[in-house]
Design a protein around this motif. Structure first.
Motif, PDB file in Angstrom:
ATOM      1  N   UNK A   1       0.835  -1.203   0.000  1.00 13.56           N
ATOM      2  CA  UNK A   1       0.000   0.000   0.000  1.00 13.56           C
ATOM      3  C   UNK A   1       0.872   1.256   0.000  1.00 13.56           C
ATOM      4  N   UNK A   2       1.970   1.221   0.760  1.00 14.87           N
ATOM      5  CA  UNK A   2       2.902   2.353   0.749  1.00 14.87           C
ATOM      6  C   UNK A   2       3.447   2.582  -0.654  1.00 14.87           C
ATOM      7  N   UNK A   3       3.852   1.485  -1.322  1.00 11.20           N
ATOM      8  CA  UNK A   3       4.423   1.605  -2.665  1.00 11.20           C
ATOM      9  C   UNK A   3       3.385   2.101  -3.666  1.00 11.20           C
ATOM     10  N   UNK A   4       2.167   1.583  -3.594  1.00 12.54           N
ATOM     11  CA  UNK A   4       1.106   2.026  -4.503  1.00 12.54           C
ATOM     12  C   UNK A   4       0.797   3.510  -4.311  1.00 12.54           C
ATOM     13  N   UNK A   5       0.757   3.946  -3.072  1.00 14.64           N
ATOM     14  CA  UNK A   5       0.517   5.355  -2.765  1.00 14.64           C
ATOM     15  C   UNK A   5       1.608   6.235  -3.369  1.00 14.64           C
ATOM     16  N   UNK A   6       2.865   5.814  -3.206  1.00 13.45           N
ATOM     17  CA  UNK A   6       3.974   6.576  -3.775  1.00 13.45           C
ATOM     18  C   UNK A   6       3.890   6.633  -5.296  1.00 13.45           C
ATOM     19  N   UNK A   7       3.567   5.512  -5.932  1.00 12.42           N
ATOM     20  CA  UNK A   7       3.464   5.506  -7.400  1.00 12.42           C
ATOM     21  C   UNK A   7       2.349   6.442  -7.876  1.00 12.42           C
ATOM     22  N   UNK A   8       1.234   6.473  -7.150  1.00 15.20           N
ATOM     23  CA  UNK A   8       0.161   7.413  -7.509  1.00 15.20           C
ATOM     24  C   UNK A   8       0.629   8.855  -7.373  1.00 15.20           C
ATOM     25  N   UNK A   9       1.338   9.165  -6.291  1.00 19.75           N
ATOM     26  CA  UNK A   9       1.840  10.528  -6.091  1.00 19.75           C
ATOM     27  C   UNK A   9       2.829  10.903  -7.182  1.00 19.75           C
ATOM     28  N   UNK A  10       3.697   9.973  -7.568  1.00 17.76           N
ATOM     29  CA  UNK A  10       4.660  10.238  -8.635  1.00 17.76           C
ATOM     30  C   UNK A  10       3.965  10.538  -9.962  1.00 17.76           C
ATOM     31  N   UNK A  11       2.795   9.933 -10.161  1.00 18.49           N
ATOM     32  CA  UNK A  11       2.037  10.159 -11.396  1.00 18.49           C
ATOM     33  C   UNK A  11       1.229  11.449 -11.358  1.00 18.49           C
ATOM     34  N   UNK A  12       1.209  12.109 -10.194  1.00 19.12           N
ATOM     35  CA  UNK A  12       0.502  13.377 -10.088  1.00 19.12           C
ATOM     36  C   UNK A  12      -0.846  13.304  -9.411  1.00 19.12           C
TER      37      UNK A  12
ATOM     38  N   UNK B   1      -4.282  14.283  -2.884  1.00 14.89           N
ATOM     39  CA  UNK B   1      -5.250  13.877  -1.862  1.00 14.89           C
ATOM     40  C   UNK B   1      -6.659  14.364  -2.165  1.00 14.89           C
ATOM     41  N   UNK B   2      -6.794  15.405  -2.985  1.00 17.31           N
ATOM     42  CA  UNK B   2      -8.124  15.912  -3.299  1.00 17.31           C
ATOM     43  C   UNK B   2      -8.731  15.312  -4.544  1.00 17.31           C
ATOM     44  N   UNK B   3      -8.023  14.380  -5.179  1.00 19.13           N
ATOM     45  CA  UNK B   3      -8.522  13.781  -6.411  1.00 19.13           C
ATOM     46  C   UNK B   3      -9.530  12.684  -6.114  1.00 19.13           C
ATOM     47  N   UNK B   4     -10.051  12.091  -7.192  1.00 19.95           N
ATOM     48  CA  UNK B   4     -11.157  11.155  -7.071  1.00 19.95           C
ATOM     49  C   UNK B   4     -10.749   9.731  -6.785  1.00 19.95           C
TER      50      UNK B   4
ATOM     51  N   UNK C   1     -10.336  10.105 -12.173  1.00 18.78           N
ATOM     52  CA  UNK C   1     -10.173   8.717 -11.749  1.00 18.78           C
ATOM     53  C   UNK C   1      -8.751   8.286 -12.091  1.00 18.78           C
ATOM     54  N   UNK C   2      -8.118   7.570 -11.178  1.00 18.02           N
ATOM     55  CA  UNK C   2      -6.777   7.037 -11.412  1.00 18.02           C
ATOM     56  C   UNK C   2      -6.819   5.513 -11.433  1.00 18.02           C
ATOM     57  N   UNK C   3      -5.958   4.925 -12.244  1.00 16.21           N
ATOM     58  CA  UNK C   3      -5.745   3.481 -12.221  1.00 16.21           C
ATOM     59  C   UNK C   3      -4.369   3.217 -11.624  1.00 16.21           C
ATOM     60  N   UNK C   4      -4.323   2.362 -10.616  1.00 17.18           N
ATOM     61  CA  UNK C   4      -3.067   1.971  -9.977  1.00 17.18           C
ATOM     62  C   UNK C   4      -2.796   0.512 -10.320  1.00 17.18           C
ATOM     63  N   UNK C   5      -1.854   0.228 -11.219  1.00 17.93           N
ATOM     64  CA  UNK C   5      -1.566  -1.168 -11.550  1.00 17.93           C
ATOM     65  C   UNK C   5      -0.982  -1.911 -10.348  1.00 17.93           C
TER      66      UNK C   5
ATOM     67  N   UNK D   1      -8.857   6.042 -17.693  1.00 22.09           N
ATOM     68  CA  UNK D   1      -8.753   6.896 -16.508  1.00 22.09           C
ATOM     69  C   UNK D   1      -7.996   8.181 -16.834  1.00 22.09           C
ATOM     70  N   UNK D   2      -8.072   9.137 -15.931  1.00 23.25           N
ATOM     71  CA  UNK D   2      -7.344  10.391 -16.119  1.00 23.25           C
ATOM     72  C   UNK D   2      -5.844  10.145 -16.139  1.00 23.25           C
ATOM     73  N   UNK D   3      -5.369   9.233 -15.289  1.00 22.68           N
ATOM     74  CA  UNK D   3      -3.954   8.872 -15.297  1.00 22.68           C
ATOM     75  C   UNK D   3      -3.797   7.452 -14.783  1.00 22.68           C
ATOM     76  N   UNK D   4      -2.662   6.859 -15.129  1.00 24.87           N
ATOM     77  CA  UNK D   4      -2.307   5.522 -14.662  1.00 24.87           C
ATOM     78  C   UNK D   4      -0.915   5.595 -14.066  1.00 24.87           C
ATOM     79  N   UNK D   5      -0.763   5.120 -12.843  1.00 25.96           N
ATOM     80  CA  UNK D   5       0.553   5.136 -12.198  1.00 25.96           C
ATOM     81  C   UNK D   5       1.411   3.992 -12.741  1.00 25.96           C
ATOM     82  N   UNK D   6       2.678   4.002 -12.370  1.00 27.89           N
ATOM     83  CA  UNK D   6       3.616   2.969 -12.817  1.00 27.89           C
ATOM     84  C   UNK D   6       3.460   1.710 -11.968  1.00 27.89           C
ATOM     85  N   UNK D   7       3.885   0.553 -12.498  1.00 30.68           N
ATOM     86  CA  UNK D   7       3.925  -0.650 -11.663  1.00 30.68           C
ATOM     87  C   UNK D   7       4.852  -0.467 -10.459  1.00 30.68           C
ATOM     88  N   UNK D   8       4.795  -1.391  -9.542  1.00 31.47           N
ATOM     89  CA  UNK D   8       5.570  -1.285  -8.302  1.00 31.47           C
ATOM     90  C   UNK D   8       7.068  -1.267  -8.559  1.00 31.47           C
ATOM     91  N   UNK D   9       7.535  -2.073  -9.510  1.00 34.26           N
ATOM     92  CA  UNK D   9       8.919  -2.021  -9.945  1.00 34.26           C
ATOM     93  C   UNK D   9       9.930  -2.262  -8.841  1.00 34.26           C
TER      94      UNK D   9
END
Length: 250
Positions: A95-106, A109-112, A174-178, A195-203
């Motif tokens: 969950x920490x990694x997914x959160x970071x990847x979403x933040x890196x994608x832009x 906290x106020x998004x959908x 809406x964001x997609x988190x792979x 979606x509006x954006x898609x974050x990167x895989x966990x990598x």
């Protein structure tokens, strides 16, 4: 033991993740192999090892590989004393990694809402694990956004269907988190979900490498299964020289 992909970048990411695990645990011999598509296979890797090994699946959920492929490969290697670690997910470190990847994608906290795009499986237990991971990510986001599990194959809804349903409810951001380890076919499919954006895989995220080390220690009974690998635990980069003689990970 990574899943394997025909995508060269995906293989390179796996190798870089394994290098990060080696840096975390220089006391251990760390080998890598693949369960499909890429050499060396698990059977080939086991054939050249001796003594005691711990098999750590670089898999986010339990499915066919865990139930069938790994036991079959071990049956062909009676010369080894082997333990199999738990799969990586679900776990708060992811969950920490997914959160970071979403933040890196832009994503802010106020998004959908977020659609968690898991690979999907014909095994309901694997899909239930992805749903549990969505709940953990919702907790990590402190309830600021809803997190909807979706599946890229073998189960539904698909990420595209989940995005469409959220748009029908009036959501525009809406964001997609792979929920994937490496780039490849599934990651590209997730990015086409609308979606509006898609974050990167966990990598090679640091939390993923820590979780691999944690699963290794758990397989040897050194940490309880409930241990979250928070700072101070072996899962967070401890190099306490705890691998015994002849003990390695694959």
């Amino acid at each position: 033991m990574a899943h394997g992909t025909r995508d060269a970048e995906g293989v390179a990411v796996t190798d870089a993740l394994v290098d990060r695990v080696r840096a975390l645990r220089p006391d251990l011999r760390v080998e890598r192999c693949f369960l499909d598509l890429v050499a060396p296979s698990l059977t080939e890797a086991l054939a050249r090892l001796r003594g005691e090994v711990v098999l750590v699946p670089l898999l986010l959920g339990a499915g066919y590989h865990v139930r069938v492929d790994i036991p079959e490969a071990l049956a062909s290697a009676p010369h080894l004393r082997a333990r199999v670690a738990d799969v990586l997910g679900p776990h708060p470190l992811l969950a920490d990694a997914l959160d970071d990847r979403l933040a890196e994608a832009g994503w802010g906290s106020g998004d959908g809402p977020v659609v968690l795009a898991a690979a999907g499986s014909t095994d309901p237990r694997a899909n239930a694990g992805a749903a549990a991971m969505a709940a953990l990510l919702r907790v990590r986001l402190r309830g600021r956004q809803d997190v909807v599990p979706a599946y890229l194959c073998a189960a539904g809804p698909s990420p595209a269907e989940a995005v469409a349903a959220l748009r029908a409810e009036g959501h525009s951001r809406i964001a997609v988190a792979p929920y994937l380890v490496s780039p490849g076919f599934f990651a590209r499919r997730a990015a086409r979900s609308g979606a509006r954006l898609t974050s990167a895989p966990l990598g090679t995220h640091a939390s993923l490498a820590r979780l691999v080390a944690l699963r290794y220690d758990q397989a040897l009974g050194r940490l309880p299964l409930g241990e979250e690998g928070r700072p101070g635990g072996a899962g967070h980069g401890s190099t306490g020289r705890r691998g015994g003689p002849g003990q390695g990970a694959a």
